[in-house]
Design a protein around this motif. Structure first.
Motif, PDB file in Angstrom:
ATOM      1  N   GLY A 148       0.799  -1.214   0.000  1.00  0.00           N
ATOM      2  CA  GLY A 148       0.000   0.000   0.000  1.00  0.00           C
ATOM      3  C   GLY A 148       0.831   1.261   0.000  1.00  0.00           C
ATOM      4  N   CYS A 149       0.151   2.355   0.241  1.00  0.00           N
ATOM      5  CA  CYS A 149       0.822   3.646   0.143  1.00  0.00           C
ATOM      6  C   CYS A 149       1.535   3.999   1.427  1.00  0.00           C
ATOM      7  CB  CYS A 149      -0.178   4.746  -0.154  1.00  0.00           C
ATOM      8  SG  CYS A 149      -1.235   5.128   1.241  1.00  0.00           S
ATOM      9  N   CYS A 150       1.028   3.477   2.563  1.00  0.00           N
ATOM     10  CA  CYS A 150       1.522   4.010   3.822  1.00  0.00           C
ATOM     11  C   CYS A 150       1.395   2.968   4.919  1.00  0.00           C
ATOM     12  CB  CYS A 150       0.763   5.283   4.181  1.00  0.00           C
ATOM     13  SG  CYS A 150      -0.871   5.371   3.435  1.00  0.00           S
ATOM     14  N   ASN A 151       2.345   2.106   4.926  1.00  0.00           N
ATOM     15  CA  ASN A 151       2.384   1.058   5.923  1.00  0.00           C
ATOM     16  C   ASN A 151       3.814   0.880   6.403  1.00  0.00           C
ATOM     17  OD1 ASN A 151      -0.218   0.006   6.440  1.00  0.00           O
ATOM     18  ND2 ASN A 151      -0.259  -0.826   4.360  1.00  0.00           N
ATOM     19  N   PRO A 152       4.074   0.321   7.556  1.00  0.00           N
ATOM     20  CA  PRO A 152       3.096  -0.161   8.523  1.00  0.00           C
ATOM     21  C   PRO A 152       2.344   0.996   9.186  1.00  0.00           C
ATOM     22  CG  PRO A 152       5.302  -0.322   9.424  1.00  0.00           C
ATOM     23  CD  PRO A 152       5.456   0.070   7.991  1.00  0.00           C
ATOM     24  N   SER A 153       1.063   0.770   9.405  1.00  0.00           N
ATOM     25  CA  SER A 153       0.259   1.818  10.031  1.00  0.00           C
ATOM     26  C   SER A 153       0.534   1.880  11.531  1.00  0.00           C
ATOM     27  CB  SER A 153      -1.218   1.574   9.758  1.00  0.00           C
ATOM     28  OG  SER A 153      -1.619   0.338  10.298  1.00  0.00           O
ATOM     29  N   HIS A 154       0.814   0.734  12.102  1.00  0.00           N
ATOM     30  CA  HIS A 154       1.128   0.683  13.532  1.00  0.00           C
ATOM     31  C   HIS A 154       2.204  -0.366  13.748  1.00  0.00           C
ATOM     32  CE1 HIS A 154      -3.055   2.048  13.271  1.00  0.00           C
ATOM     33  NE2 HIS A 154      -2.724   2.848  14.266  1.00  0.00           N
ATOM     34  N   PHE A 155       2.961  -0.206  14.814  1.00  0.00           N
ATOM     35  CA  PHE A 155       3.874  -1.291  15.187  1.00  0.00           C
ATOM     36  C   PHE A 155       4.127  -1.235  16.685  1.00  0.00           C
ATOM     37  CE2 PHE A 155       8.041   0.646  16.050  1.00  0.00           C
ATOM     38  CZ  PHE A 155       7.825   1.956  15.605  1.00  0.00           C
ATOM     39  N   ALA A 156       4.665  -2.339  17.188  1.00  0.00           N
ATOM     40  CA  ALA A 156       5.023  -2.406  18.605  1.00  0.00           C
ATOM     41  C   ALA A 156       6.287  -3.259  18.688  1.00  0.00           C
ATOM     42  CB  ALA A 156       3.891  -3.029  19.407  1.00  0.00           C
ATOM     43  N   ILE A 157       6.973  -3.181  19.811  1.00  0.00           N
ATOM     44  CA  ILE A 157       8.219  -3.934  19.951  1.00  0.00           C
ATOM     45  C   ILE A 157       8.059  -4.937  21.088  1.00  0.00           C
ATOM     46  CG2 ILE A 157      10.724  -3.768  20.227  1.00  0.00           C
ATOM     47  CD1 ILE A 157      10.488  -0.847  19.335  1.00  0.00           C
ATOM     48  N   LEU A 158       8.369  -6.190  20.775  1.00  0.00           N
ATOM     49  CA  LEU A 158       8.285  -7.236  21.793  1.00  0.00           C
ATOM     50  C   LEU A 158       9.466  -7.095  22.752  1.00  0.00           C
ATOM     51  CD1 LEU A 158       7.305 -10.145  19.411  1.00  0.00           C
ATOM     52  CD2 LEU A 158       5.870  -9.221  21.238  1.00  0.00           C
ATOM     53  N   SER A 159       9.374  -7.816  23.862  1.00  0.00           N
ATOM     54  CA  SER A 159      10.410  -7.639  24.890  1.00  0.00           C
ATOM     55  C   SER A 159      11.788  -8.064  24.388  1.00  0.00           C
ATOM     56  CB  SER A 159      10.018  -8.434  26.137  1.00  0.00           C
ATOM     57  OG  SER A 159       9.879  -9.799  25.783  1.00  0.00           O
ATOM     58  N   ASP A 160      11.817  -8.957  23.365  1.00  0.00           N
ATOM     59  CA  ASP A 160      13.120  -9.387  22.847  1.00  0.00           C
ATOM     60  C   ASP A 160      13.585  -8.529  21.684  1.00  0.00           C
ATOM     61  OD1 ASP A 160      11.323 -10.156  20.971  1.00  0.00           O
ATOM     62  OD2 ASP A 160      11.729 -12.312  21.097  1.00  0.00           O
ATOM     63  N   GLY A 161      12.869  -7.453  21.398  1.00  0.00           N
ATOM     64  CA  GLY A 161      13.324  -6.543  20.362  1.00  0.00           C
ATOM     65  C   GLY A 161      12.736  -6.820  18.987  1.00  0.00           C
ATOM     66  N   ARG A 162      11.940  -7.873  18.852  1.00  0.00           N
ATOM     67  CA  ARG A 162      11.314  -8.134  17.565  1.00  0.00           C
ATOM     68  C   ARG A 162      10.142  -7.158  17.365  1.00  0.00           C
ATOM     69  NH1 ARG A 162       9.369 -13.907  17.280  1.00  0.00           N
ATOM     70  NH2 ARG A 162       8.831 -13.495  19.461  1.00  0.00           N
ATOM     71  N   PHE A 163       9.764  -6.976  16.098  1.00  0.00           N
ATOM     72  CA  PHE A 163       8.726  -5.991  15.772  1.00  0.00           C
ATOM     73  C   PHE A 163       7.401  -6.662  15.436  1.00  0.00           C
ATOM     74  CE2 PHE A 163      12.728  -3.939  14.877  1.00  0.00           C
ATOM     75  CZ  PHE A 163      12.541  -2.642  15.323  1.00  0.00           C
ATOM     76  N   VAL A 164       6.339  -6.096  15.946  1.00  0.00           N
ATOM     77  CA  VAL A 164       4.994  -6.495  15.525  1.00  0.00           C
ATOM     78  C   VAL A 164       4.469  -5.353  14.657  1.00  0.00           C
ATOM     79  CG1 VAL A 164       2.707  -7.199  16.271  1.00  0.00           C
ATOM     80  CG2 VAL A 164       4.677  -7.545  17.783  1.00  0.00           C
ATOM     81  N   THR A 165       4.100  -5.662  13.420  1.00  0.00           N
ATOM     82  CA  THR A 165       3.628  -4.592  12.540  1.00  0.00           C
ATOM     83  C   THR A 165       2.178  -4.829  12.141  1.00  0.00           C
ATOM     84  OG1 THR A 165       4.291  -5.758  10.546  1.00  0.00           O
ATOM     85  CG2 THR A 165       5.928  -4.305  11.555  1.00  0.00           C
ATOM     86  N   ALA A 166       1.475  -3.741  11.956  1.00  0.00           N
ATOM     87  CA  ALA A 166       0.090  -3.830  11.477  1.00  0.00           C
ATOM     88  C   ALA A 166      -0.029  -2.998  10.215  1.00  0.00           C
ATOM     89  CB  ALA A 166      -0.875  -3.310  12.532  1.00  0.00           C
ATOM     90  N   GLU A 167      -0.801  -3.526   9.259  1.00  0.00           N
ATOM     91  CA  GLU A 167      -0.991  -2.804   8.005  1.00  0.00           C
ATOM     92  C   GLU A 167      -2.460  -2.486   7.817  1.00  0.00           C
ATOM     93  OE1 GLU A 167       1.251  -4.577   4.534  1.00  0.00           O
ATOM     94  OE2 GLU A 167       2.005  -5.761   6.201  1.00  0.00           O
ATOM     95  N   LYS A 168      -2.695  -1.379   7.165  1.00  0.00           N
ATOM     96  CA  LYS A 168      -4.071  -1.027   6.818  1.00  0.00           C
ATOM     97  C   LYS A 168      -4.285  -1.289   5.335  1.00  0.00           C
ATOM     98  CE  LYS A 168      -3.488   3.876   5.767  1.00  0.00           C
ATOM     99  NZ  LYS A 168      -4.334   4.001   4.592  1.00  0.00           N
ATOM    100  N   GLY A 169      -5.471  -1.084   4.872  1.00  0.00           N
ATOM    101  CA  GLY A 169      -5.797  -1.405   3.487  1.00  0.00           C
ATOM    102  C   GLY A 169      -6.133  -2.867   3.416  1.00  0.00           C
ATOM    103  N   ILE A 170      -5.111  -3.676   3.203  1.00  0.00           N
ATOM    104  CA  ILE A 170      -5.290  -5.110   3.376  1.00  0.00           C
ATOM    105  C   ILE A 170      -4.729  -5.411   4.754  1.00  0.00           C
ATOM    106  CG2 ILE A 170      -4.558  -7.376   2.592  1.00  0.00           C
ATOM    107  CD1 ILE A 170      -4.646  -6.204  -0.227  1.00  0.00           C
TER     108      ILE A 170
END
Lengths: 366, 247, 456
Positions: free
Chosen positions: A270-292
């Motif tokens: 899409g045009c503008c993703n990730p729309s949201h993200f968070a960081i797990l305690s071990d430093g890995r990323f959780v990303t959320a996308e909009k649109g799909i």
């Protein structure tokens, strides 16, 4: 004159041909034509019920975008907590466990089991939230991004005032994060990250384009612009237009980036993703996308590790219908990782917080 | 000539009928026109917020090539490099090769604008004569900003008294609107137009063209707001009226 | 009927739903106003690129319809003058062709006076619809002219009539019984069209206009087939659409009976020479009546009495049947079809979805609300259906009365209802030929006769 005309004999008049009778054959032909015409009329599909009749290449198919290989999905949904508000807007994990959700007129607190803890009544809709951890100057304090500024609340919900330093009429706060003595906010309107101390004193503005420092600036095409602080003291910013996550020091120096624009599951679509993200305690990323809508986990280096939630889970209607409208596609309005590294997803369509945990993980019993 | 007596009787009857009929007609007509004020010509338009881009616009129009065409509201456009209204979902590469293009008639034109902080921006325009109003790009764009939407183009529309597409529209998105309104923009576009208009006015200074454009943008937005408000009011009133009858 | 049974269990829910409706309506009204500020997507800040503005093309020629109204009025004046005062078949025909070109091929047939009836009906039924004054005039002008001059509109102005006038090259007589029977259809069609227009279901007359596709030289294939069929029939049967379908024709036929002036076959006095008898392709010439033999009078009187007694019964029967027809009638309403479909889908009676049901589900509107709407629509149709039935009963009743009444006519006269004032019959009348150029020929013949008589 008229009287004389009566004597006129027919043969001597100019007489146009008259209208004759109808022969049997003609009657039959006419009836047949009438029947054909009638059938044609009855076959007219006035209501478009037979569809547009366009060939397949006119069909828009996003099947490929929507389907995710089940092998890649490493999480499963273990719970869902409804948010009793008319609309939901922002989500933040509470460092000790539980989470906060904001919506029209209120901020609601929940504990790790999903039981309601606190209800803060506000005017308007807080667009972003953050809760201070033990490392912060004021542990447990709640920060909320309001249309007019950043409002502070005591852990119990009492308002402690608002600051507006560094904000102007273009400002749109879309994300807040807290670290030790700092409070940081993403301003989608001005496309910068604002850095305050815990009293609201503006310390720095991060992300203003500056070629001399190798800072290209953020591209924020829509009202989605997320930031997060990690325990390593490095600020992560989603640059949605560039479909990257970038790392900065609190002084605003650019450290690095990862992320790739792609329709494939590995990239940000899409045009503008990730729309949201968070960081797990071990430093890995959780990303959320909009649109799909999809929620994924990336390694610290930006390698796709697993899929948390598929479009099918997040927006079933998107799959069920070939015709959809964009107002239904913003399914996810926030992701967070709670104290137990469970993944919380704020589902705008269902107005609930959905909880995801690793498949076959130890904490299956919730 | 018939006898005088019959003429009188018939003539009187006919005169009476004629006079009363004439009065009734003119009275009723005057009432109907007067009730909603002097309204001018009405035209068909579709509400892009209701539209599902089903494709019926392309085939149900009485014209060989539909009067409905795609519009890109540039002030809503993200100028994305990966435009879902332009590229096939399974594109091979991000270039303008025909096999990558979503539009079956190649009516969406992609033009590079500039590069900023590593992101390349492109402008997408609709080539009117090529567009057949199938709405494929509208569906694609809806994945993103939804700046592309369908509208009846009134330089092509023959303004049938009964619009065939309106009847066939599964979303019942077609309305009769006053001719000078011309368009129905998305709700979300109204604010965008207003902001652009105000910005133009702020920047106008000495430039009469900018000022004029800004003013016309604000006027367009005002007409749209008015229409939306009136529509909402009517819907409410009509449902309120019908509800008791229905139960 | 099936639908009614299916809807019945929902009624309870619907009552509650309708109570909530006013609230829901306010809800939608409010939801329509704000757009979330942060959801509005800003355009990138370009350095030297001006974001273009899409401007929709304006509605072309907003003055066209007033020009058309003006031309309509002029054409009506001219038609009435040519048909009644000048008695010029050629002039009428020329005007017909001109109007066919302008109103038909150039203006592409919309708005036409036939369709305008529906706009008027919609304005009566739906207060939200604003009736443009030009459309009202399109309906009123032909009616008013007909009240004074007969159906001169049909003769020379209506583009639909014109197509048929032009193609009627080998007309044959339609048997009287068939002509009377089919002649009822326009009245039924008129009733239906008004009902559908007033209930905002649609403009069926426009939808099933056989000629508009021909005027535009494009359109739905089936409608082109229908148009071609009507034209083909029109070669042999004069004006099939006008006589057996046109709802405005029905209105004008009634008005024409009350017209102040009307075309006559003979310019001066009818000599009952019978020459015009077979001249009218539209079966609109009424023969002189002979008084009934006295032995047949009681039977005729009984027939008339029966017809008179039957008429109110027919109206009553129409009301009863019309009420029952409400559901089938409502099937033409898109929302009725949608509700039916959605309910069938919900009950698992049909597989999959249609574009319409999908669009409906995407709106998130509750099914109860839709059903409540449809029940209101059906209630409207129940009422409208009764009116329609009454109208149809009245039409049949009046027709029966008209068939039993023997008018007293001594001359060959046009049937004011059917005659479209086309002027085809003028030429057949020897009186006409005498008043025109043929007069000299006649005079010569007369003088020769006189000479013959005088000579011996």
């Amino acid at each position: 004159m008229a009287g004389k005309a009566r004597k006129v004999q027919r043969g001597e008049l100019h007489r146009p041909p008259g209208v004759g009778g109808m022969s049997g054959v003609l009657a039959l032909l006419l009836a047949a034509t009438a029947v054909i015409g009638l059938v044609a009329v009855l076959r007219v599909d006035n209501w478009g019920e037979r569809g547009s009749g366009l060939s397949e290449r006119f069909e828009f198919s996003f099947e490929e975008l929507l389907t995710v290989d089940p092998e890649l999905v490493g999480y499963r949904e273990t719970g869902q907590v409804e948010v009793p508000l008319s609309s939901v807007r922002a989500l933040a994990a509470v460092p000790g466990g539980g989470w906060l959700v904001s919506g029209e007129g209120a901020i609601l607190g929940f504990d790790a089991q999903g039981a309601s803890t606190v209800r803060i009544t506000v005017t308007g809709e807080p667009t972003c939230l953050a809760v201070a951890g033990e490392d912060h100057t004021y542990p447990g304090r709640i920060y909320a991004g309001m249309p007019s500024g950043v409002e502070r609340f005591a852990p119990g919900g009492e308002s402690q005032g608002m600051w507006t330093a560094g904000l102007d009429e273009n400002s749109r706060l879309t994300s807040l994060t807290v670290f030790e003595g700092s409070v940081l906010a993403a301003d989608a309107g001005n496309r910068v990250v604002l850095h305050w101390d815990a009293e609201g004193q503006l310390l720095s503005v991060i992300g203003r384009p500056d070629p001399s420092r190798n800072i290209r600036g953020f591209t924020v095409p829509s009202g989605f612009f997320d930031v997060a602080m990690f325990a390593d003291g490095v600020l992560r910013v989603a640059n949605p237009g560039a479909r990257r996550i970038e790392a900065y020091t609190l002084e605003g120096d650019f450290l690095g980036e990862w992320g790739e624009a792609s329709a494939a599951i590995e990239g940000f679509f899409g045009c503008c993703n990730p729309s949201h993200f968070a960081i797990l305690s071990d430093g890995r990323f959780v990303t959320a996308e909009k649109g799909i809508p999809r929620v994924k986990i990336y390694s610290e280096q930006g390698q796709l590790e697993t899929v948390v939630a598929t479009p099918e889970q997040l927006s079933p209607r998107l799959l069920a219908s070939r015709a959809f409208r964009e107002d239904q596609t913003t399914a996810v309005l926030g992701v967070a990782a709670d104290a137990a590294d469970r993944i919380l997803v704020l589902d705008a369509l269902q107005r609930s917080v959905r909880i995801f945990e690793p498949r076959g993980g130890s904490s299956d019993a919730t | 000539m018939p006898e005088a007596g019959r003429t009188d009787r018939r003539g009187f009857l006919a005169d009476a009928l004629r006079t009363s009929g004439g009065f009734a007609l003119v009275g009723a007509g005057g009432f109907l026109v007067g009730r909603r004020g002097q309204e001018e010509l009405q035209v068909w338009q579709l509400d892009p917020d209701k539209c599902t881009a089903c494709g019926n616009c392309a085939t149900y129009c009485v014209l060989d090539v539909s009067a409905v065409k795609c519009v890109n509201c540039f002030d809503m456009c993200g100028f994305c490099d990966i435009c879902t209204g332009y590229f096939e979902t399974n594109y091979w590469s991000l270039d303008t090769a025909a096999e990558n293009q979503l539009c079956p008639t190649g009516a969406v034109i992609r033009r590079f604008v500039e590069e900023q902080s590593g992101q390349r921006f492109y402008e997408y325009t609709i080539d009117g004569p090529l567009c057949i109003g199938c709405g494929k790009c509208v569906k694609g764009c809806a994945l993103m900003n939804g700046s592309m939407y369908l509208q009846v183009e009134h330089d092509r529309c023959v303004n049938c008294n009964e619009c065939a597409i309106a009847t066939a529209c599964p979303a019942e998105a077609f309305y009769r609107i006053p001719a000078n309104q011309v368009e129905i923009v998305k709700q979300s576009a109204i604010g965008v137009l207003e902001r652009r208009g105000r910005q133009q006015l702020r920047e106008a200074d000495e430039d009469p063209q900018l000022r004029e454009e800004g003013e016309s943008l604000l006027a367009r937005a005002a007409v749209q707001r008015q229409w939306r408000a009136r529509q909402a009011g009517w819907d409410a009133r009509q449902q309120g009226e019908e509800a008791p009858r229905g139960s | 009927m099936v639908a009614r049974e299916r809807l019945a269990p929902l009624r309870g829910r619907i009552r509650r739903a309708s109570a909530l409706l006013s609230w829901a309506a306010w809800g939608t009204a409010l939801a329509a106003v704000p757009a979330r500020a942060s959801d509005i997507i800003p355009v990138p800040d370009f350095t030297d690129y001006r974001v273009p503005i899409s401007v929709p093309p304006a509605v072309e020629h907003p003055g066209w319809e007033w020009l058309s109204v003006l031309l309509l009025a002029l054409a009506l004046c001219l038609a009435s003058y040519l048909a009644l005062a000048r008695r010029s078949r050629r002039g009428v025909y020329a005007l017909t062709v001109a109007c066919l070109l302008w109103f038909g091929f150039f203006r592409e047939g919309c708005v036409c006076p036939i369709g305008a009836i529906q706009n008027v009906a919609l304005a009566l039924g739906d207060p939200g619809y604003a009736l443009p004054a030009s459309v009202l005039l399109f309906f009123l002008l032909p009616v008013v002219f007909t009240l004074f001059f007969g159906r001169t509109f049909c003769a020379a102005v209506c583009p639909l009539g014109a197509v048929q006038e032009v193609v009627a090259v080998r007309p044959v007589q339609v048997p009287r019984w068939l002509d009377h029977g089919l002649g009822l259809i326009p009245f039924f069609y008129l009733g239906l069209a008004l009902l559908y227009a007033a209930t905002a279901t649609g403009f069926v007359v426009c939808r099933y206009d056989p000629f508009v596709a021909i005027f535009r030289l494009s359109g739905n294939f089936n409608m082109l087939v229908f148009g071609a069929a009507v034209v083909l029939i029109g070669v042999f049967v004069g004006r099939p659409y006008c006589r057996y379908l046109c709802p405005l024709g029905a209105v004008l036929a009634v008005c024409s009976r009350a017209s102040k002036w009307h075309v006559r076959i003979a310019p001066t006095e009818c000599t009952r020479c019978r020459l015009c008898e077979s001249s009218c392709p539209y079966g609109a010439i009424e023969l002189p009546t002979r008084p009934l033999p006295s032995r047949m009078r009681p039977a005729a009187r009984t027939r008339l009495a029966t017809a008179l007694g039957l008429a109110p019964l027919l109206v009553l029967a129409g009301v009863l049947v019309g009420g029952l027809l409400a559901l089938p009638l409502a099937r033409l309403h898109p929302e009725d079809r949608l509700a039916e479909r959605v309910l069938r889908e919900d009950q698992g009676l049909v597989e999959g979805t249609t574009d319409a049901s999908e669009a409906f589900r995407n709106t998130g509107r509750p099914v109860e609300e839709l059903v409540a709407d449809v029940l209101a629509i059906r209630a409207g149709f129940r009422l409208g259906g009764r009116w329609l039935g009454a109208w149809m009963g009245l039409v049949v009743g009046l027709k029966l009365i008209a068939l039993t009444v023997r008018g007293k006519r001594e001359d060959y006269l046009p049937d004011r209802g059917r005659c479209v004032s086309c002027g085809r019959c003028y030429k057949y009348c020897p009186e006409e030929q005498m008043t025109l150029g043929d007069l000299r020929e006649q005079a010569e013949w007369e003088s020769a006769e006189t000479a013959e008589v005088a000579s011996p």
